[in-house]
Write a protein that holds these residues in place. Structure first.
Motif, short mmCIF file in Angstrom:
data_model
loop_
_atom_site.label_atom_id
_atom_site.label_comp_id
_atom_site.label_asym_id
_atom_site.label_seq_id
_atom_site.Cartn_x
_atom_site.Cartn_y
_atom_site.Cartn_z
N GLY A 26 -2.15 9.56 -11.35
CA GLY A 26 -1.33 8.40 -10.98
C GLY A 26 -2.20 7.18 -10.78
N GLN A 27 -1.71 6.03 -11.24
CA GLN A 27 -2.45 4.79 -11.08
C GLN A 27 -1.58 3.75 -10.40
N ALA A 28 -2.23 2.83 -9.70
CA ALA A 28 -1.51 1.75 -9.03
C ALA A 28 -2.43 0.54 -8.95
N SER A 29 -1.83 -0.64 -9.04
CA SER A 29 -2.59 -1.88 -8.95
C SER A 29 -1.80 -2.86 -8.08
N PHE A 30 -2.47 -3.49 -7.13
CA PHE A 30 -1.80 -4.44 -6.24
C PHE A 30 -2.85 -5.34 -5.60
N PRO A 70 -3.76 14.90 -4.04
CA PRO A 70 -3.35 14.36 -2.73
C PRO A 70 -4.53 13.90 -1.90
N GLU A 71 -5.64 14.60 -2.01
CA GLU A 71 -6.82 14.20 -1.25
C GLU A 71 -7.31 12.80 -1.69
N GLU A 72 -7.27 12.55 -3.00
CA GLU A 72 -7.66 11.24 -3.48
C GLU A 72 -6.65 10.17 -3.05
N ALA A 73 -5.38 10.54 -3.03
CA ALA A 73 -4.35 9.60 -2.58
C ALA A 73 -4.60 9.18 -1.13
N VAL A 74 -4.91 10.16 -0.28
CA VAL A 74 -5.19 9.86 1.13
C VAL A 74 -6.45 9.00 1.24
N GLU A 75 -7.45 9.31 0.46
CA GLU A 75 -8.69 8.54 0.49
C GLU A 75 -8.45 7.09 0.08
N LYS A 76 -7.65 6.88 -0.97
CA LYS A 76 -7.38 5.53 -1.43
C LYS A 76 -6.57 4.76 -0.39
N MET A 77 -5.57 5.42 0.20
CA MET A 77 -4.78 4.74 1.23
C MET A 77 -5.64 4.36 2.43
N ALA A 78 -6.48 5.28 2.86
CA ALA A 78 -7.35 5.00 4.01
C ALA A 78 -8.28 3.83 3.70
N SER A 79 -8.81 3.77 2.49
CA SER A 79 -9.70 2.69 2.10
C SER A 79 -8.96 1.35 2.08
N ALA A 80 -7.74 1.35 1.53
CA ALA A 80 -6.95 0.12 1.47
C ALA A 80 -6.60 -0.37 2.86
N LEU A 81 -6.23 0.54 3.74
CA LEU A 81 -5.89 0.16 5.12
C LEU A 81 -7.12 -0.36 5.86
N ILE A 98 0.84 -1.20 0.00
CA ILE A 98 0.00 0.00 0.00
C ILE A 98 0.87 1.25 0.00
N ALA A 99 1.89 1.25 0.87
CA ALA A 99 2.77 2.42 0.96
C ALA A 99 3.57 2.60 -0.33
N ASP A 100 4.14 1.51 -0.85
CA ASP A 100 4.97 1.61 -2.06
C ASP A 100 4.14 2.07 -3.26
N LYS A 101 2.92 1.54 -3.39
CA LYS A 101 2.08 1.95 -4.51
C LYS A 101 1.61 3.40 -4.36
N ALA A 102 1.43 3.82 -3.12
CA ALA A 102 1.07 5.22 -2.89
C ALA A 102 2.20 6.14 -3.31
N ILE A 103 3.43 5.75 -3.01
CA ILE A 103 4.59 6.55 -3.42
C ILE A 103 4.67 6.61 -4.95
N SER A 104 4.48 5.44 -5.59
CA SER A 104 4.54 5.38 -7.04
C SER A 104 3.44 6.23 -7.67
N ALA A 105 2.22 6.11 -7.13
CA ALA A 105 1.10 6.90 -7.68
C ALA A 105 1.33 8.38 -7.48
N ALA A 106 1.90 8.75 -6.30
CA ALA A 106 2.17 10.17 -6.03
C ALA A 106 3.20 10.72 -6.99
N ASP A 107 4.25 9.93 -7.26
CA ASP A 107 5.28 10.37 -8.20
C ASP A 107 4.69 10.61 -9.59
N LYS A 108 3.85 9.68 -10.03
CA LYS A 108 3.24 9.82 -11.36
C LYS A 108 2.26 10.98 -11.41
#
Length: 273
Positions: free
Chosen positions: A162-166, A211-222, A145-155
């Motif tokens: 940014g997109q991520a799949s895991f 960034p708001e969507e990134a936080v939302e996606k991370m929170a949902s995954a966690l 989750i953390a690694d894909k968040a970093i990758s999506a943030a960079d993109k």
């Protein structure tokens, strides 16, 4: 790298390309998402319990099987357990109530009790193995989750999206459980169910534009990870409850409970003095 270090890395990745003050609240909330996961159990913490249970199984192995029914690990015969058979010859020369008491309450039930305890130890070993597998999967999922968040943030900061799949795999770390242990001298091979590490888990796809969507996606995954941990723990707990019930209610199936009268009456020690 600790999960909190990765949380800081996610923040930095978002700030590098999305540093507008309007995003500060979302970016500053990231450590709080990961902080509850900072003290997860280490999988290696279950090794001592597994070593002890493996030794218990070796001590309880009567040679009926060459591997335990849960982990399929080889198990050697405890030759000391076979000594109970040598008692049969002695009983032919021993008569009276003391002999009957020993025969009925020790010699006859001993193989079944040993077998049942072996089964119970095997399921406990499987539970410890399942816990270890679950926390290994949880650690992998958390880092994914953390690694894909970093990758999506960079993109996202480079292209605006940014997109991520895991996969969240903790849900597949335990695919079966033993809900109870056989009693009454049942075969080791009859232990119901197994613990195993298998499966692919839950697919997770992200599309992140802010960034708001990134936080939302991370929170949902966690949150999904938390839910699947609870489901898996419930499976393991059900198996342990089954073992506990068997040990509590099994009576003579798991213990040599009946008193043995070796002193009084015909054939007793007092009569030989």
């Amino acid at each position: 790298m600790s999960i909190m270090s990765k949380a800081a890395e996610i923040q930095q990745a978002l700030r590098d390309g999305c540093s507008h003050p309007s995003h500060d609240e979302a970016i500053n909330s990231i450590p709080g998402l990961f902080e509850p996961w900072d003290d997860m159990p280490e999988p290696s913490e279950f090794d001592p319990a597994m070593d002890s249970l493996r030794l218990a199984m070796a001590n309880l192995s009567s040679g009926e099987v060459d591997s335990d029914p849960i982990s399929n690990q080889p198990v050697s015969v405890n030759m000391n357990l076979l000594e109970i058979d040598s008692v049969a010859g002695e009983l032919t020369e021993w008569e009276g109530e003391a002999m009957e008491s020993f025969r009925d309450h020790v010699q006859t039930p001993f193989p079944g009790v040993t077998k049942n305890l072996y089964n119970a130890a095997a399921v406990l070993y499987g539970a410890a193995e399942a816990e270890k597998a679950m926390w290994e999967a949880a650690n992998n999922d958390l880092n994914s989750i953390a690694d894909k968040a970093i990758s999506a943030a960079d993109k996202m900061c480079e292209t605006g999206s940014g997109q991520a799949s895991f996969w969240i795999t903790v849900t597949a770390s335990v695919v079966g459980v033993a809900l109870a242990v056989p009693t009454g001298g049942a075969s080791v091979a009859a232990v119901a169910g197994v613990f195993a590490v298998a499966g692919s888990g839950i697919a997770t796809d992200w599309s992140v534009d802010t960034p708001e969507e990134a936080v939302e996606k991370m929170a949902s995954a966690l949150e999904t990870l938390q839910e699947k941990l609870l489901e898996t723990e419930t499976k393991i707990q059900a198996a342990l409850n089954g073992v506990n019930a068997a040990l509590t209610e099994g009576g003579n199936g798991y213990q040599l409970l009946s008193p043995v009268s070796l002193f009084n009456g015909p054939g007793g020690i007092d009569g030989r003095g």
